[in-house]
Design a protein around this motif. Structure first.
Motif, PDB file in Angstrom:
ATOM      1  N   VAL A 183     -18.039 116.012  -4.789  1.00  0.00           N
ATOM      2  CA  VAL A 183     -18.689 117.291  -5.082  1.00  0.00           C
ATOM      3  C   VAL A 183     -19.876 117.056  -6.003  1.00  0.00           C
ATOM      4  N   SER A 184     -20.921 117.837  -5.789  1.00  0.00           N
ATOM      5  CA  SER A 184     -22.157 117.820  -6.601  1.00  0.00           C
ATOM      6  C   SER A 184     -23.014 116.577  -6.367  1.00  0.00           C
ATOM      7  N   THR A 214     -17.867 125.240  -0.664  1.00  0.00           N
ATOM      8  CA  THR A 214     -17.474 126.231  -1.661  1.00  0.00           C
ATOM      9  C   THR A 214     -16.511 127.268  -1.078  1.00  0.00           C
ATOM     10  N   ASP A 218     -21.782 122.329   2.181  1.00  0.00           N
ATOM     11  CA  ASP A 218     -21.271 123.173   1.100  1.00  0.00           C
ATOM     12  C   ASP A 218     -19.870 123.657   1.468  1.00  0.00           C
ATOM     13  N   GLY A 232     -17.517 122.652  -3.309  1.00  0.00           N
ATOM     14  CA  GLY A 232     -18.888 122.452  -3.753  1.00  0.00           C
ATOM     15  C   GLY A 232     -19.721 121.764  -2.692  1.00  0.00           C
TER      16      GLY A 232
END
Length: 141
Positions: free
Chosen positions: A138-139, A93, A91, A112
């Motif tokens: 990401v994701s 973020t 992660d 992300g």
């Protein structure tokens, strides 16, 4: 602890160590940090150095701290491993790129969660090092 259990534990320690050294070097985009080779070699080391050099060249630094959730997904050969595959959902973020000269965010793209696959291999001296890794978009996890 069995040889395989120790190898699994060592591979996860090396994987986490590689990323922490990369995070530390990213704070100043130090592509020449001697710490980078502590847990990585081969393609993994080359990719980290190149990414840091690109950030340095472009006047960027990376601030913050990603989080990791690595797990061993395969051991080869079983019983006396020489190669371990680690799968992670990292992660990023709270680990973003900033302009080194003014401290402003480099872009408005949020961090992300990224699927990460890494190969950790036993070296000729008996140590374990990450030899390759791939960070997906990401994701992806």
């Amino acid at each position: 602890m069995s040889i395989e259990d120790k190898a699994r534990k060592d591979a996860l320690t090396v994987y986490r160590g590689m990323w922490q050294d990369f995070v530390d070097a990213g704070a100043t985009s130090d592509w020449r940090s001697p710490k980078l080779g502590q847990y990585a070699t081969g393609t993994a080391l080359t990719n980290m150095s190149r990414a840091l050099y690109a950030d340095h060249y472009n006047g960027l630094v990376t601030k913050g701290q990603p989080t990791f959730q690595p797990a061993v997904s395969s051991v080869d050969p079983p019983g006396d491993p020489r190669k371990i595959v680690v799968t992670d959902c990292a992660d990023a973020t709270r680990w973003l790129k900033y302009k080194a000269d003014n401290g402003q965010l480099a872009d408005d793209t949020p961090g992300g969660r990224h699927l990460v696959n890494a190969i950790v291999e036993k070296q000729s001296d008996g140590s374990w090092k990450v030899t390759e890794y791939g960070v997906h978009e990401v994701s992806t996890c």
